[in-house]
Design an enzyme around this catalytic site. Structure first.
Site, PDB file in Angstrom:
ATOM      1  N   ARG A  92       0.810  -1.221   0.000  1.00  0.00           N
ATOM      2  CA  ARG A  92       0.000   0.000   0.000  1.00  0.00           C
ATOM      3  C   ARG A  92       0.849   1.279   0.000  1.00  0.00           C
ATOM      4  O   ARG A  92       0.584   2.179  -0.797  1.00  0.00           O
ATOM      5  CB  ARG A  92      -0.994  -0.013   1.169  1.00  0.00           C
ATOM      6  CG  ARG A  92      -2.172  -0.955   0.916  1.00  0.00           C
ATOM      7  CD  ARG A  92      -3.061  -1.061   2.124  1.00  0.00           C
ATOM      8  NE  ARG A  92      -2.296  -1.469   3.308  1.00  0.00           N
ATOM      9  CZ  ARG A  92      -2.755  -1.415   4.541  1.00  0.00           C
ATOM     10  NH1 ARG A  92      -3.960  -0.937   4.793  1.00  0.00           N
ATOM     11  NH2 ARG A  92      -2.017  -1.827   5.541  1.00  0.00           N
ATOM     12  N   ASN A 118      -6.650  -2.518   1.633  1.00  0.00           N
ATOM     13  CA  ASN A 118      -6.613  -3.980   1.700  1.00  0.00           C
ATOM     14  C   ASN A 118      -8.030  -4.501   1.749  1.00  0.00           C
ATOM     15  O   ASN A 118      -8.888  -3.920   2.406  1.00  0.00           O
ATOM     16  CB  ASN A 118      -5.907  -4.437   2.978  1.00  0.00           C
ATOM     17  CG  ASN A 118      -4.406  -4.385   2.843  1.00  0.00           C
ATOM     18  OD1 ASN A 118      -3.883  -4.247   1.747  1.00  0.00           O
ATOM     19  ND2 ASN A 118      -3.714  -4.502   3.962  1.00  0.00           N
TER      20      ASN A 118
END
Ligand code: ZN
Ligand code: ZN
Ligand code: FE
Length: 760
Positions: A19, A37
């Site tokens: 990320r 996520n």
């Protein structure tokens, strides 16, 4: 024009710094939107100009973090809604589960900090970041979050917390993030439990190692037994204490030191220096390391440091023996109590820490084949629990695997979660480990099996477990048995996604055959759902059943007696006697065969290797699995083209008669031909008859694909020859890559064939 796309990414994309990477990339390209996520991967939405979005998707795949693996990337055009910035959003939990990342070797960035005296983590032995550190070994529940790992008892200090919540930081959401203020600590104990007073337990341990002490050291997946690899006395003592006379030990060294002791190609370096950091078998170079580490062996099992503690130790002492801390055949020890209870006669000290190892796993091992790439021997740390693709969708399945080198597989749809190496299912500790991991895998991956698959051997503990599962289940749990070598072949076909028909060659130690005999030198034709045995080595007697495997000369006596009678046995084992066998024992074996008492018949290739190795007098009693066969491989002379005569008896199945081959060996022995040449001729002969049989099968069944599986293919000399000769003959050759060619691959093959069988 402003456009918007949703990108869904699956694979190893959590716990690996994905990320923050996406965040930086989006900002770099001036894209707005978000990343988050989800339970089965990562969702991204980006808004911006077309060329930037195209760039984004390209760079997403090319520049992603070293430990990440993108299996699947889908994009979808959406209507722009005017995002004004790019953010990392809260995770979205759907029904399902996230993949758990394997443990990742310490990254470059962390190493730079580890050695930087101005960094706040200078010499901190638990340094990690989103790109590296423990994962699998510290988790006890999914999804992967600090509170569900053994880091839960360490409260982050304010400095660590700041990093943890700062999206641009390399430690953003690094679950095991910690520092010397708030993290775990190492301590050095003597085996009687008293702590060695020191403010630097690691360098103190290194001092003891330099002075020749043997120490247990806690790493990522368990303890290692550690000693100075350049001190022959230490190695000899360790061998005596561990009751391990000849089996090679693995060595850990830094990259620059490794080059001095083994040859390392670029391809090999890529693997050994990867986030997985497995043990690799590389050819020995100079004798810095004492020969006792891997006696009479052209290879050395080596690995690079993969945890900060290893780096710190190797700064002080460059070559360390690192062998799994266990007592023979039991699982690796992972806590201090285990060390004290089990290893007190081996180590005098242990270096431990207070971050619990939730899931034990051994080091993975492999070697590199110039023509076929990486070949794995043991798949554990660094690989598990990453699923392996299945060639077709399966129902929720538990395949319990074989008896030796057990792994189990828990599978659903197209994903097979192959367990770490469990070990030989012949003691209580290993059984407990098996059950513990089955329970955990079921919970983590939310799979409740509807089908149990097992080996056909009625006495295997794994088979018994399968029956128990069915008995205990409250619903209609199905159970299917799969023949061992069919599982081997189907495993190899499956991981290579070969769905059409192929020839399968299974050269193995032992496996229970469909006719009740012990198989292990088998030829099959078939696909993922049907296999027909079309050829095998001729059956020969194993006196005392599988017990004779420990004393391979008994196999040689039995084979020679059966094929040529008592005179040849006398000639080989009584008169010339490369191995001294008591006359009485020879007589006993002969009588067993005469009276067909306590004898089983086998077509095993592994046993044929044992037989020839014994005839050459290489080993009397083996001290580890396949020792005789391994010695026979290692002495093989190079560039020998001769072959022994052999005969293939027609019929269905075809049989390879062994009398001419063994007669050839006997004649060479009498002519005092060197064992190295005999070994090479023997290897050549196997390749020749395998190719001849395959050519016959190709004509009958019209197929040009061939796959090799079974423990014998760990023999690199044989495997390379087979790959070359079959390649030259126009075959498409398949070997294992993701799974071991030994019995570590069985549970995956059982999963596939069990499901195919169950459907019929
Ligand atoms: Zn790192
Ligand atoms: Zn801290
Ligand atoms: Fe096998």
């Amino acid at each position: 024009m402003i456009r918007k796309k949703r990108i869904t990414v699956k694979g190893i994309v959590q716990g690996v710094g994905f990320r923050p990477f996406v965040y930086r990339l989006a900002n770099d390209l001036d894209l707005k939107g978000f990343v988050r996520n989800t339970t089965d991967g990562v969702d991204i939405e980006v808004e911006g100009i077309t060329s930037s979005i195209t760039q984004f998707i390209k760079r997403l795949q090319e520049e992603n973090p070293k430990a990440a693996r993108i299996d699947n990337l889908l994009t979808k055009e959406l209507v722009p809604n005017g995002y004004n910035r790019f953010v990392i959003k809260e995770s979205k939990i759907l029904k399902g589960f996230t993949q758990i990342s394997p443990d990742i070797a310490t990254c470059e960035d962390c190493l730079n900090e580890l050695y930087n005296s101005h960094d706040r983590r200078y010499e901190f032995p638990f340094i990690n970041c989103t790109n590296c550190g423990p994962r699998y070994s510290i988790i006890f529940e999914t999804p992967y979050d600090r509170k569900r790992t053994s880091m839960n008892k360490f409260k982050m200090c304010s400095d660590c917390e700041k990093e943890f919540y700062e999206v641009t930081d390399r430690r953003f959401h690094a679950q095991p993030d910690c520092c010397a203020v708030c993290g775990p600590r190492f301590a050095l104990y003597s085996i009687n439990g008293s702590e060695v007073k020191t403010n630097n337990p690691i360098s103190k341990a290194a001092e003891f190692l330099k002075r020749g002490r043997i120490i247990a050291i806690k790493g990522i997946g368990g303890f290692h037994i550690v000693g100075d690899a350049t001190n022959c006395k230490v190695i000899k003592r360790l061998r005596r204490l561990k009751n391990r006379p000849t089996k090679p030990f693995a060595i850990m060294a830094r990259s620059r030191d490794l080059m001095k002791i083994v040859n390392l190609t670029d391809d090999e370096n890529k693997i050994i220096d990867s986030p997985v950091a497995p043990i690799m078998l590389l050819t020995k170079r100079r004798k810095i390391i004492c020969e006792e580490v891997a006696p009479n062996n052209p290879y050395l099992g080596v690995m690079l440091p993969y945890a900060p503690v290893h780096h710190l130790l190797l700064e002080k002492i460059p070559y360390l023996i690192m062998t799994s801390a266990n007592i023979q055949d039991e699982p690796i020890v992972a806590d201090g109590t285990g060390v004290v209870e089990k290893l007190n006669n081996i180590v005098s000290l242990y270096l431990t820490h207070d971050r619990r190892i939730e899931n034990r796993c051994d080091d993975s091992i492999g070697f590199y084949l110039s023509k076929k790439g990486f070949s794995i021997i043991r798949r554990s740390r660094g690989y598990v629990p990453v699923p392996i693709d299945l060639p077709f969708s399966v129902k929720p399945t538990l395949a319990v695997g074989p008896y030796l080198k057990n792994t189990f597989t828990l599978a659903s749809q197209q994903e097979a979660y192959v367990s770490p190496h469990i070990g030989d299912l012949d003691n209580l500790e290993t059984m407990d480990f098996f059950n513990e991991m089955v329970d955990k895998y079921k919970r983590w991956f939310r799979i409740e099996p509807e089908l149990i698959v097992h080996d056909l051997h009625p006495d295997y503990l794994s088979t018994k477990i399968a029956f128990e599962f069915v008995e205990r289940s409250t619903f209609n749990l199905k159970r299917v048995g799969v023949q061992h070598h069919i599982a081997h072949i189907v495993s190899c076909l499956g991981e290579n996604k070969v769905v059409d028909k192929a020839i399968g060659i299974a050269f193995d130690g032992t496996g229970f055959g469909l006719d009740g005999k012990i198989w292990g030198g088998e030829f099959f034709v078939g696909d993922l759902s049907a296999q027909k045995r079309v050829g095998h080595l001729d059956y020969l007697p194993l006196p005392g059943g599988e017990a004779s495997i420990k004393k391979p000369y008994r196999i040689a006596i039995a084979y020679l007696y059966k094929l040529f009678g008592e005179d040849v046995v006398t000639l080989t084992f009584r008169k010339r006697a490369p191995i001294k066998v008591r006359s009485k024992e020879v007589t006993t074996i002969i009588n067993m065969i005469k009276q067909n008492r306590n004898v089983v018949y086998t077509s095993s290739m592994g046993r044929l290797f044992d037989c020839v190795a014994s005839m050459l007098g290489l080993v009397k009693e083996i001290t580890y699995e396949a020792e005789a066969a391994i010695n026979l491989e290692y002495i093989a002379a190079k560039r020998i083209r001769q072959v022994y005569p052999y005969r293939i008896k027609d019929g269905e199945p075809l049989t390879v008669e062994l009398n001419d081959i063994l007669a050839g060996v006997i004649m060479d022995l009498q002519r005092r031909i060197s064992p190295g040449i005999i070994s090479a001729k023997f290897h050549n002969t196997i390749v020749h008859f395998s190719l001849e049989i395959s050519k016959k099968l190709s004509r009958i069944y019209n197929m040009k694909k061939v796959c090799f599986s079974g423990g014998v293919f760990q023999n690199r000399y044989l495997l390379n020859l087979m790959i070359d000769k079959f390649g030259d003959a126009g075959y498409e050759v398949y070997v294992h890559h993701q799974l071991p060619t030994n019995d570590g691959c069985i549970s995956y093959g059982q999963t596939i064939f069990g499901n195919a069988k169950n459907r019929q």
